[in-house]
Design an enzyme around this catalytic site. Sequence first.
Site, mmCIF file in Angstrom:
data_model
loop_
_atom_site.group_PDB
_atom_site.id
_atom_site.type_symbol
_atom_site.label_atom_id
_atom_site.label_comp_id
_atom_site.label_asym_id
_atom_site.label_seq_id
_atom_site.Cartn_x
_atom_site.Cartn_y
_atom_site.Cartn_z
ATOM 1 N N ASP A 101 40.284 36.272 36.466
ATOM 2 C CA ASP A 101 39.073 35.471 36.662
ATOM 3 C C ASP A 101 38.728 34.766 35.354
ATOM 4 O O ASP A 101 38.466 33.561 35.325
ATOM 5 C CB ASP A 101 37.926 36.384 37.103
ATOM 6 C CG ASP A 101 36.623 35.618 37.281
ATOM 7 O OD1 ASP A 101 36.651 34.558 37.929
ATOM 8 O OD2 ASP A 101 35.594 36.065 36.749
ATOM 9 N N ASP A 118 43.081 40.139 25.159
ATOM 10 C CA ASP A 118 42.345 39.456 24.084
ATOM 11 C C ASP A 118 43.270 38.486 23.336
ATOM 12 O O ASP A 118 42.918 37.332 23.080
ATOM 13 C CB ASP A 118 41.674 40.474 23.121
ATOM 14 C CG ASP A 118 42.613 41.566 22.626
ATOM 15 O OD1 ASP A 118 43.749 41.668 23.135
ATOM 16 O OD2 ASP A 118 42.215 42.327 21.714
ATOM 17 N N LYS A 151 45.500 45.515 29.025
ATOM 18 C CA LYS A 151 44.808 46.048 27.838
ATOM 19 C C LYS A 151 45.321 47.478 27.672
ATOM 20 O O LYS A 151 44.556 48.453 27.632
ATOM 21 C CB LYS A 151 43.286 45.966 28.062
ATOM 22 C CG LYS A 151 42.445 46.317 26.854
ATOM 23 C CD LYS A 151 42.470 45.273 25.751
ATOM 24 C CE LYS A 151 41.720 45.792 24.526
ATOM 25 N NZ LYS A 151 41.879 44.916 23.347
ATOM 26 N N ASP A 155 39.496 30.498 34.269
ATOM 27 C CA ASP A 155 38.461 29.549 33.830
ATOM 28 C C ASP A 155 38.827 28.974 32.461
ATOM 29 O O ASP A 155 38.634 27.789 32.203
ATOM 30 C CB ASP A 155 37.082 30.225 33.724
ATOM 31 C CG ASP A 155 36.212 29.980 34.955
ATOM 32 O OD1 ASP A 155 36.772 30.027 36.077
ATOM 33 O OD2 ASP A 155 35.000 29.746 34.803
ATOM 34 N N TYR A 159 36.317 44.614 40.683
ATOM 35 C CA TYR A 159 35.622 43.925 41.769
ATOM 36 C C TYR A 159 35.387 44.828 42.978
ATOM 37 O O TYR A 159 34.388 44.679 43.678
ATOM 38 C CB TYR A 159 36.420 42.694 42.217
ATOM 39 C CG TYR A 159 36.202 41.473 41.380
ATOM 40 C CD1 TYR A 159 36.632 41.431 40.066
ATOM 41 C CD2 TYR A 159 35.575 40.347 41.907
ATOM 42 C CE1 TYR A 159 36.456 40.310 39.290
ATOM 43 C CE2 TYR A 159 35.392 39.211 41.139
ATOM 44 C CZ TYR A 159 35.820 39.198 39.838
ATOM 45 O OH TYR A 159 35.635 38.077 39.077
HETATM 46 C C1 IPM Z 1 36.415 32.815 41.126
HETATM 47 C C2 IPM Z 1 34.944 33.055 41.107
HETATM 48 C C3 IPM Z 1 34.616 34.284 41.959
HETATM 49 C C4 IPM Z 1 35.328 35.468 41.330
HETATM 50 C C5 IPM Z 1 33.118 34.573 42.125
HETATM 51 C C6 IPM Z 1 32.388 33.390 42.725
HETATM 52 C C7 IPM Z 1 32.871 35.808 42.934
HETATM 53 O O1 IPM Z 1 34.484 33.161 39.801
HETATM 54 O O2 IPM Z 1 36.984 32.663 42.228
HETATM 55 O O3 IPM Z 1 37.022 32.754 40.061
HETATM 56 O O4 IPM Z 1 34.825 36.062 40.368
HETATM 57 O O5 IPM Z 1 36.409 35.816 41.811
HETATM 58 MG MG MG Z 2 35.978 32.741 38.359
#
Ligand code: IPM
Ligand code: MG
Length: 365
Positions: free
Chosen positions: A245, A221, A189, A249, A141
């Site tokens: 990240d 993975d 990894k 999710d 990032y």
């Molecule tokens: C998160 C989001 C952010 C990230 C984006 C919106 C930049 O996906 O907070 O998980 O990748 O950190």
């Molecule tokens: Mg995210």
Amino acid sequence: MHLKILVTAGDGIGPEVTNEAVAVLNEIAQAGGHTFEFDHRRIGGVAIVQDGTPLPADTLAAALDSDAVLLGAVGGNEFNSLAPDKRPEAGLLQIRSALGGFANLRPAFAFKELAVNSPLRPEIIDGADILFVRELLGGLYFGKPREWDKTTGRAFNTMVYTRDEVARVARIAFDLARGRRKKLTSVDKANVLEVSQLWRATVIEVAAEFPDVALDHQYVDAMAMHLMNRPKDFDVVLTENLFGDILSDESGVITGSLGMLPSATIGGKVNLYEPVHGSAPDIAGKGLANPLGAIMTAALILRHSGGLEAEAAAIEAAVRKVLEQGFRTPDLLRGNKEGLTVLSTTEMGAKVRETVKVQLLAPSR
Ligand code: IPM
Ligand code: MG
């Protein structure tokens, strides 16, 4: 307790869900004689449109001058063709970096009532309770150099960590594991990447300071698969920025909806609080958004910036009660509405506030 909270509601469903989070905080303030002072500033797409930049200077100054920042969500389809440093997301990355919090805590708790929403079998997820600790200021990032050279058709990013950057986030993760089930899984990894080899070696070094916490390592993975196969085996999961990240999710599958995930970023000058979900432009402004992720994020403000553990727990218990009573926003329905009451964003917020009041008077669970 007095807290100065900056609200950067941002884009899409951000304003709707943060409104409900603020309203719950006001309820807590009133009940307990606390004063929470709110200031509102722009970030993300709305700031690009109105101020010409995703993080206006006054927003940043107000953020640095606050005790906590509550962020809604950033992003919108109309900005998709912009360069990474011009997009709404750049505003988020800039504020993260300026506030300095490097440990992003993303608790994923599988409420029993939402098990039917998950494609995973109830016996696999029931009772799952994971705390992701995602490193937030390093890795791909922020790593330099980075470039998309359109003339040569070549692009690159840099995944970079120093030993100190790994050690400081690892210490926070181990410390949090001590207050939980004393298990830490570090994700990397290391079979391919040098930066992961440094990560693993550093985590092993730090582990010596925490002999009471059991440490194991997983390749990212394999971890993606283990999370779906046996989520209950994990307690604290420590990851670098991008892996966290992605896996956080994925944990939306365990909780039944991405709308159920809060987050807190600690370790810097000012803590930053944001639900994990995005701006969901397709449902914005329709009263369909689930405010529970934002409301549980408000609970994290109380826990990590206010030291108000009982109040934080009251909010979390209220969320559980409301779900037990069958109240759902549309994202929490999977076809079957039997015995359930569908609420709008504001109705769900009101229901949680009503329940928080009861919880504060007579705490249960
Ligand atoms: C998160 C989001 C952010 C990230 C984006 C919106 C930049 O996906 O907070 O998980 O990748 O950190
Ligand atoms: Mg995210």
